[in-house]
Design an enzyme around this catalytic site. Structure first.
Site, mmCIF file in Angstrom:
data_model
loop_
_atom_site.group_PDB
_atom_site.id
_atom_site.type_symbol
_atom_site.label_atom_id
_atom_site.label_comp_id
_atom_site.label_asym_id
_atom_site.label_seq_id
_atom_site.Cartn_x
_atom_site.Cartn_y
_atom_site.Cartn_z
ATOM 1 N N ASP A 186 0.687 -1.241 0.078
ATOM 2 C CA ASP A 186 0.011 -0.015 0.050
ATOM 3 C C ASP A 186 0.811 1.383 0.071
ATOM 4 O OD1 ASP A 186 -2.393 -1.542 0.253
ATOM 5 O OD2 ASP A 186 -1.673 -2.076 2.316
ATOM 6 N N HIS A 214 -4.543 -3.638 6.254
ATOM 7 C CA HIS A 214 -4.337 -3.799 4.666
ATOM 8 C C HIS A 214 -5.637 -4.200 4.329
ATOM 9 C CE1 HIS A 214 -2.742 -4.836 0.945
ATOM 10 N NE2 HIS A 214 -3.178 -6.090 0.845
#
Length: 357
Positions: A186, A214
């Site tokens: 990410d 996540h």
């Protein structure tokens, strides 16, 4: 030098023998044992080369790979083992393919827990939780029994944060700080988005933060990021001068990037996930210098986050130890986003613990 490896499964000669390609007579460090689970899968296919080539642990550190997958995948894994041999990598000291967790985790210094019930298009995270508790309970127990007590564990398989928490629960002899979840993918996505918007190289942007899970609730935060332009550093918000973009398009693009990849490929991220796993473990072993990186770690309540969940924070790493970056100002917008992802992680934890019972 020739290394032979056997395991409890019926393996072919090709699986059992790996020829080390290096003929360099220079004395090298002793090999470290590194395990990759889900070793016959897509992410591992990219990850194994990076580990064995020196991109993770450095150009002078030999590695002995332990490859774990389920018994039906042993035939596929045989092909992976042959390809590793065919790469003729000087740092590859040997390979052990196995379907036995205790063989796989024996004396390992680093563990990439990639194997998990895969996320598919339209699948809810709660469905993943139930399927993955069994997997990470078994792996936690094996780590507890046979791994080095200083083993560094990175959970890649989703839902990564809660899988890491469950794994740590079943490995009580290993410090909780040795269990981490991957949010580096990410961070890399966020960094690339900002670099493209600013028209600079990706390495010119640093200190982007991923807070929380996540998942689609994660908070990609550029408020403390800096960019180098014409040799001078500037805060990213000032360089962009577009607060609305940073609170809307930027956030949602990063949050939904995994789903966008699945929609396009009909499979989840693999190449970029392998790169992120390499980045995460490299920085954990070799250090971050003056950069911040995002890691899912067991929360101590910093920044008003829920305790005892695996939460992504900005950290620095020195001498193999991570430390949460302290003293950052949290805006009202950031507070709302951090609280939302923390709430999701608390709910995931409770759901997973119910399954454990």
């Amino acid at each position: 030098m020739l290394t032979s490896c056997c395991c409890s499964q019926k393996l072919s000669t090709k699986q059992q023998i790996i020829v080390v390609a290096s003929k360099n007579k220079t004395k090298m460090a002793e090999p470290i044992k590194v395990v990759v689970t889900g070793a016959a899968g897509q992410i591992a296919y990219s990850l194994l080369y990076q580990i064995a080539s020196g991109a993770v642990f450095g150009p002078e550190q030999p590695v002995f790979l332990h490859l774990l997958d389920i018994a039906p995948m042993m035939g596929v894994l045989e092909g992976v083992v042959m390809e590793l041999a065919d790469c003729a990598l000087p740092l590859l000291a040997g390979v052990l393919p196995t379907a036995n967790p205790e063989e796989a985790f024996k004396d390992v210094a680093a563990a990439f827990l990639v194997g998990a019930m895969p996320r598919k298009e339209g699948m809810e995270r709660k469905d993943l939780l139930s399927a993955n508790v069994r997997i990470f309970k078994e792996q936690g127990q094996a780590l507890d029994k046979v791994a080095r007590k200083d083993v560094k564990i990175l959970v890649v398989g989703n839902p990564a944060n809660t899988n890491a928490l469950i794994c740590s629960k079943y490995a009580p002899s290993i410090p909780k700080e040795n269990f981490t979840a991957m949010t580096r993918l990410d961070q890399n996505r966020a960094q690339a988005q900002l670099a493209a918007k600013l028209g600079v190289k990706v390495q010119d942007v640093k200190n982007v933060i991923i807070w929380g899970n996540h998942s689609s609730t994660q908070f990609p935060d550029a408020s403390n990021a800096v960019v180098t332009v014409n040799g001078a550093q500037k805060p990213v918000p000032a360089a962009l001068n577009d607060e609305e973009f940073l609170k809307s398009t930027f956030v949602t693009t990063v949050q939904k990037r995994g789903a966008a990849v699945i929609a396009a490929r009909k499979m989840s991220s693999a190449l970029s996930a392998a790169k992120a796993a390499s980045d995460h473990m490299r920085d954990w072993f070799l250090g971050t210098g003056d950069r911040w990186v995002s890691m899912g770690v067991v929360s101590d309540g910093s920044y008003g986050t829920p305790r005892d969940v695996v939460f992504s924070f900005p950290v620095t790493v020195s001498n193999g130890k991570w430390k949460i970056v302290e003293g950052l100002t949290i805006s009202d917008f950031a507070r709302k986003m951090i609280d939302a992802t923390g709430k999701e992680l608390d709910e995931e934890k409770n759901d997973a613990l119910e399954v454990c019972k």
